[in-house]
Design an enzyme around this catalytic site. Structure first.
Site, PDB file in Angstrom:
ATOM      1  N   GLU A 137      14.299   2.077   0.819  1.00  0.00           N
ATOM      2  CA  GLU A 137      14.835   1.384  -0.355  1.00  0.00           C
ATOM      3  C   GLU A 137      13.638   0.673  -0.962  1.00  0.00           C
ATOM      4  OE1 GLU A 137      15.290  -0.759  -2.788  1.00  0.00           O
ATOM      5  OE2 GLU A 137      16.560  -2.231  -1.759  1.00  0.00           O
ATOM      6  N   GLU A 146       7.089  -3.824  -8.460  1.00  0.00           N
ATOM      7  CA  GLU A 146       6.712  -3.929  -7.041  1.00  0.00           C
ATOM      8  C   GLU A 146       5.821  -2.765  -6.598  1.00  0.00           C
ATOM      9  OE1 GLU A 146       9.713  -4.933  -4.104  1.00  0.00           O
ATOM     10  OE2 GLU A 146      10.930  -5.959  -5.608  1.00  0.00           O
TER      11      GLU A 146
HETATM   12  C1  LIG Z   1      13.515  -3.673  -0.700  1.00  0.00           C
HETATM   13  S1  LIG Z   1      13.216  -4.096   0.957  1.00  0.00           S
HETATM   14  C2  LIG Z   1      14.326  -3.006   1.811  1.00  0.00           C
HETATM   15  C3  LIG Z   1      14.624  -3.435   3.232  1.00  0.00           C
HETATM   16  C4  LIG Z   1      15.605  -2.534   3.984  1.00  0.00           C
HETATM   17  N1  LIG Z   1      15.093  -1.183   4.098  1.00  0.00           N
HETATM   18  C5  LIG Z   1      16.950  -2.507   3.304  1.00  0.00           C
HETATM   19  O1  LIG Z   1      17.265  -1.496   2.693  1.00  0.00           O
HETATM   20  O2  LIG Z   1      17.680  -3.500   3.389  1.00  0.00           O
HETATM   21  C6  LIG Z   1      11.632  -3.365   1.200  1.00  0.00           C
HETATM   22  C7  LIG Z   1      10.998  -3.685   2.528  1.00  0.00           C
HETATM   23  O3  LIG Z   1       9.851  -2.869   2.650  1.00  0.00           O
HETATM   24  C8  LIG Z   1       8.780  -3.621   3.196  1.00  0.00           C
HETATM   25  N2  LIG Z   1       7.551  -2.963   2.718  1.00  0.00           N
HETATM   26  C9  LIG Z   1       7.128  -2.841   1.428  1.00  0.00           C
HETATM   27  N3  LIG Z   1       5.994  -2.131   1.368  1.00  0.00           N
HETATM   28  C10 LIG Z   1       5.688  -1.784   2.642  1.00  0.00           C
HETATM   29  C11 LIG Z   1       4.625  -1.061   3.220  1.00  0.00           C
HETATM   30  N4  LIG Z   1       3.646  -0.551   2.466  1.00  0.00           N
HETATM   31  N5  LIG Z   1       4.614  -0.888   4.561  1.00  0.00           N
HETATM   32  C12 LIG Z   1       5.597  -1.434   5.332  1.00  0.00           C
HETATM   33  N6  LIG Z   1       6.622  -2.148   4.837  1.00  0.00           N
HETATM   34  C13 LIG Z   1       6.683  -2.320   3.515  1.00  0.00           C
HETATM   35  C14 LIG Z   1       9.013  -5.024   2.673  1.00  0.00           C
HETATM   36  O4  LIG Z   1       8.374  -5.997   3.470  1.00  0.00           O
HETATM   37  C15 LIG Z   1      10.541  -5.104   2.691  1.00  0.00           C
HETATM   38  O5  LIG Z   1      11.009  -5.628   3.907  1.00  0.00           O
END
Ligand SMILES: C[S@@+](CC[C@H](N)C(=O)[O-])C[C@H]1O[C@@H](n2cnc3c(N)ncnc32)[C@H](O)[C@@H]1O
Length: 377
Positions: A137, A146
């Site tokens: 997501e 973002e």
């Molecule tokens: C929009 S949230 C979605 C969280 C979860 N998957 C959900 O659907 O409820 C995006 C998540 O991705 C993580 N994230 C973003 N870019 C990332 C990266 N390059 N590597 C690892 N985690 C990442 C963020 O820290 C965040 O927790």
């Protein structure tokens, strides 16, 4: 076991080709995702949750016995669903300390033997095998704020098997003409801010003998940017949409490249469908689809739509781009819009936009084109 290479320091993205400083990115971007209150906001978004839940469980054959990579697992919800749908192994990658909570949640839900939570950025992570499914997501306001899709692309290119599937598989950005009172409110706020500034100029001259008026123009420009040129988050009612929405960008998540999403450019014609309306803004939103791939189509296609909705919408809402001053329009008129969106030079996760719009009346009369800059911050 999956692992992170020692001292891995690959850039998490790029701003116009420049490497991104990871510490700055963590301070500016990742920090909020480390809090449960923020994850909960997303977990409480019923439209989002229902769409992802349906996409996984109505398409269980994509998950049964398969290896899944969850990019940005956050609380671990998508990884847990993937395991519950029958995945053999789920690699759940999360950059922030939320990884610890995800690990705990996987344990508490009896899937710790399947879900392996790895703390680190997906750009750096090393997996022991390729995966059948990438679920993520990644969508921000107006889809691309973002720039997290860059990370999904990186994960896909490194870890997805040639016949693998992406969840979601497709995404689109939309633009529509709308009516809203938000512009009037923002104009009032701007006037109040400028009245306050003018008093400040008078007082500073009277009490301290310095004329601050030389900065009035700059102060106004700063506030115009804030009140009138910044996208406004709003969950619009469908009856605020006064014409035909248009798709301005389509993304195939299986094939898209970072170059394809770094800039969005579109020219669209938006026909007005309401008589005697006031066109006061354009609104932007997105939808994503879970269709599987041509080789591996979904059993049931699922859509996640963030368009204006009577039921109240999503945590993404829509982005409102004010047109000041508003224009009177009639049914049969159309608005021609040239749109461009690029990443902000200061922060590759924020967007700078330019709109050129031109009203074509049904009678044939064309209004002069107006160009305005907008910021998605
Ligand atoms: C929009 S949230 C979605 C969280 C979860 N998957 C959900 O659907 O409820 C995006 C998540 O991705 C993580 N994230 C973003 N870019 C990332 C990266 N390059 N590597 C690892 N985690 C990442 C963020 O820290 C965040 O927790």
């Amino acid at each position: 076991m999956a692992s992170l290479p020692n001292g891995a320091a690959a850039a998490a993205g790029s701003s116009g080709g420049r490497p991104v400083d990871k510490e700055v990115d963590f301070a500016n971007y990742f920090c909020t995702y480390g809090y449960l209150y923020h994850q909960k906001e997303m977990l409480c978004d019923r439209v989002r949750m229902d769409a992802y839940h349906s996409s996984v469980f109505r398409n269980a054959p994509h998950f049964e016995g398969k290896v899944v990579l969850d990019v940005g697992t956050g609380s671990g919800i998508l990884a847990i669903w993937s395991a519950q749908a029958g995945a053999r192994k789920v690699y759940a990658v999360e950059a922030t300390n939320m990884a610890e909570h995800a690990r705990e949640l996987a344990r508490a839900n009896g899937v710790a033997d399947i879900v392996e939570v790895i703390q680190g950025t997906v750009e750096d992570v090393e997996l022991p095998e390729k995966v059948d499914v990438i679920i993520s997501e990644w969508m921000g306001y107006f889809l691309l704020r973002e720039s997290m899709f860059d990370s999904v692309i990186c994960a896909r290119d490194r870890w997805l098997k040639p016949d693998g599937v992406m969840y979601p598989s497709h995404a689109r950005m939309w633009l529509a003409p709308i009516r809203t009172g938000l512009g009037d409110k923002k104009m009032e706020d701007l006037d109040i801010a400028m009245d306050d500034w003018n008093l400040f100029v008078q007082d500073t001259q009277a009490y301290y003998g310095v004329n601050m008026n030389a900065l009035t123009k700059a102060y106004r420009a700063e506030h115009e940017k804030y009140y009138l040129k910044s996208a406004i988050w709003n969950n619009l009612h469908p009856n605020q949409v006064i014409g035909q929405p248009a798709v301005i960008k389509e993304i195939d998540c299986l094939t898209a490249t970072v170059d394809e999403i770094r800039e969005v450019r579109a020219q669209v014609m938006l026909p007005i469908s309401l008589e005697g309306a006031r066109l006061s803004a354009l609104a932007g939103w997105f939808d994503v689809h879970f269709r599987g791939s041509a080789q591996n189509p979904a059993v049931e296609e699922v859509e996640l739509n963030t368009a204006p909705d009577e039921q109240g919408g999503t945590h993404w809402g829509q982005q409102v781009f004010l047109l000041t001053p508003p224009v009177k329009v009639s049914k049969g008129d159309s608005v021609n819009v040239s749109f461009s969106m690029v990443r902000s030079k200061e922060n590759h996760r924020l967007m700078d936009m330019e709109f050129t719009y031109e009203l074509h009346e049904f009678s044939g009369r064309k209004h002069p084109a107006i160009t305005t800059k907008m910021y998605l911050e």
